[in-house]
Design an enzyme around this catalytic site. Structure first.
Site, PDB file in Angstrom:
ATOM      1  N   ARG A   1       0.844  -1.199   0.000  1.00  0.00           N
ATOM      2  CA  ARG A   1       0.000   0.000   0.000  1.00  0.00           C
ATOM      3  C   ARG A   1       0.879   1.248   0.000  1.00  0.00           C
ATOM      4  NH1 ARG A   1      -4.953   1.695   4.087  1.00  0.00           N
ATOM      5  NH2 ARG A   1      -3.412   1.471   5.747  1.00  0.00           N
TER       6      ARG A   1
ATOM      7  N   ASP B   1      -3.763   3.031  14.348  1.00  0.00           N
ATOM      8  CA  ASP B   1      -2.940   3.614  13.303  1.00  0.00           C
ATOM      9  C   ASP B   1      -3.439   5.017  13.015  1.00  0.00           C
ATOM     10  OD1 ASP B   1      -5.196   3.354  11.699  1.00  0.00           O
ATOM     11  OD2 ASP B   1      -4.354   1.791  10.417  1.00  0.00           O
TER      12      ASP B   1
END
Length: 542
Positions: free
Chosen positions: A169, A449
């Site tokens: 990603r 996160d």
């Protein structure tokens, strides 16, 4: 390196530039030329699309609500399918995610999951050293050389014979890599991450039939998907690779993108294999997109679950859309992690994961995410029992019509003082870790996160804007005023300081983290992304 491309390297305290270890392997002359070509061809389009985002948000702020696009109705109504999915991507029942740290990558690849998403974005702090090290790790993975020895313990880490398949990603379109400029402007972080990975590893991975595969984050429109598709076409041509070799999964983690799922798949139809429910960023985007609409205030994050209201509708629409187009519909992240020294809490965490994955597989998802290797067997067992075939793409399910109102329906629930305090503590703790180079952080028995930090500060902003009523244990409800919030904020910061101790508090950059959280939580206008001002601060520290 040409005169039109410059490195803005970190500097020592004495002002001298410091070269990051491995930089010479990553930024070869040929790789730099490739980055220059990609940025020059697509950089302005990216900036134009970001301007279009701002223009659309201004319309939402003025009273418009997101809706399906009338001009692309023919795409939604037409019969078409995405290109065939490669064999290695047909079974994705459990995927694990994590940062591009070498040891953590090895553990994730060895976890027993079908796929590992190596994350340059939300799970990685974008220090220059982290980004370069991540690219080195990608090269070693493609070369079959990924290994690690812990100098402190002497423990050696190596890949098993059978591992998860790597999916990378890159960072989102809104981010830039300030340490690398092309023609006097920072390069797109998306193009930097993708470009380096593809240039160094794309051909090797394709020859091994295990890549190159990507997860594409935070898109807001099919035009942004078109840009990615054009980047893929250009990149494959430059390296002499067959068109369609690159395969991507798109994270649907913004509210506007949920209304363009068909269109996003269509734009990427030669390169896309599926969509993913990026649930945490999606909650943040819901708050941000509808920030000027008081009817869409959300309760505590813990009460915003996938089985209800707008999140349930979004999940079902994603499955329905993907399967109609023969693409995979991936479920979302289970943020729970094992709880040490507390069997009851650990059992409860595992039970939550099991229930979440059972909902996903019964709804029709083809796979799911976990954040910790210990949760892989839990999720795998659920999918093995209820999805004996490699996916559910061709299963026949009937889904109700999913309307705009369903996709916008807010969750019922309460805003509590505990929820306010949790948002503050999680936000400060996470930002401090991020400023110290860690992007995936266990806090309160959850793996946090950047997405959950965004929820934390945007919820505070929303509740302050509308003076939302906050439930106080045993003492009724009171509006969240600026003064009361500041009092709670100071108390939570004091708790962190007392818990860490003064030396660790200073070294951990908690005060700077608190300042950044406060700046983005109480400003008159909701900042688009916490990570933008945080990145400016990060650059001065590293």
């Amino acid at each position: 390196m040409s005169m039109t491309s410059t490195l803005q390297r970190p500097r020592t305290q004495m002002g001298a530039e410091t070269m990051t270890k491995g930089e010479d392997r990553v930024l070869t002359a040929e790789a730099v030329a490739f980055l220059q070509a990609v940025e020059r061809r697509f950089g302005q389009r990216r900036r134009d699309l970001l301007a279009a985002r701002a223009e659309r948000q201004a319309r939402f702020d003025a009273g418009e609500l997101p809706d399906f696009l009338p001009e692309t109705k023919d795409v939604r109504d037409a019969c078409w399918e995405v290109a065939p999915v490669p064999k290695v991507l047909k079974d994705r029942r459990v995927e694990i995610t994590g940062p591009v740290d070498r040891k953590l990558m090895i553990n994730a690849l060895n976890s027993g999951a079908k796929m590992f998403m190596a994350d340059f974005e939300d799970a990685s702090s974008p220090t220059w050293a982290n980004m370069i090290d991540g690219q080195l790790n990608m090269q070693d993975y493609a070369n079959g050389d990924l290994a690690f020895t812990d100098e402190a313990s002497g423990k050696a880490y190596a890949l098993n014979e059978a591992t998860a398949t790597m999916i990378v990603r890159p960072r989102g379109w809104h981010l830039e890599e300030a340490h690398f400029e092309v023609d006097g402007q920072p390069i797109s972080a998306s193009l930097f991450d993708f470009g380096l990975h593809f240039f160094h590893n794309g051909v090797k991975l394709a020859e091994q039939e295990r890549g190159p595969f990507y997860y594409l984050p935070k898109m807001e429109s099919h035009l942004e998907a078109r840009l990615w598709n054009d980047v893929f076409v250009f990149a494959q041509n430059e390296l002499g690779m067959a068109q369609g070799t690159i395969k991507a999964t798109v994270l649907i983690e913004t509210l506007p993108a949920a209304f363009e799922m068909d269109e996003i798949l269509y734009e990427l139809r030669e390169h896309v294999v599926g969509l993913n429910c990026g649930r945490w960023d999606y909650i943040f985007s819901y708050i941000k997109t509808l920030r000027n609409h008081p009817a869409y205030v959300l309760p505590d994050r813990a009460q915003v679950g996938m089985a209800d209201a707008f999140l349930n509708a979004y999940s079902l629409l994603l499955i329905k859309t993907c399967h109609r187009r023969r693409a995979h519909a991936m479920g979302g992240m289970a943020a729970q992690i094992p709880v040490k020294n507390d069997d009851k809490a650990n059992t409860a965490a595992f039970d939550k994961v099991r229930a979440d994955k059972l909902r996903e597989v019964k709804n029709g998802h083809d796979g799911t995410w976990v954040a910790h290797p210990a949760l892989v067997p839990v999720a795998m067992e659920v999918f093995d029992v209820h999805m004996p075939s490699c996916n559910q793409v061709c299963t026949q399910r009937t889904y109700p019509p999913i309307t705009r109102d369903a996709l916008l329906r807010p969750h019922d629930g309460r805003i509590t003082e505990e929820g306010v305090r949790t948002n503050i503590s999680v936000g400060i703790e996470y930002i401090a870790a991020w400023l110290n180079g860690r992007g995936a952080v266990p806090i309160h028995n959850l793996m946090e996160d950047a997405a959950t930090a965004e929820i934390s500060r945007s919820q505070i902003w929303q509740w302050l804007k509308y003076r939302s009523l906050v439930q106080i244990a045993g003492n009724g409800r009171h509006p969240l005023t600026r003064d009361w919030f500041q009092q709670i904020f100071d108390e939570e910061l004091d708790k962190i300081s007392e818990e860490k101790g003064e030396p660790a508090f200073r070294a951990g950059r908690y005060q700077l983290a608190a300042d950044l959280f406060l700046q983005t939580a109480v400003s008159d206008e909701l900042a688009d992304f916490l990570t933008l001002p945080a990145y400016d601060a990060l650059r001065t520290l590293n």
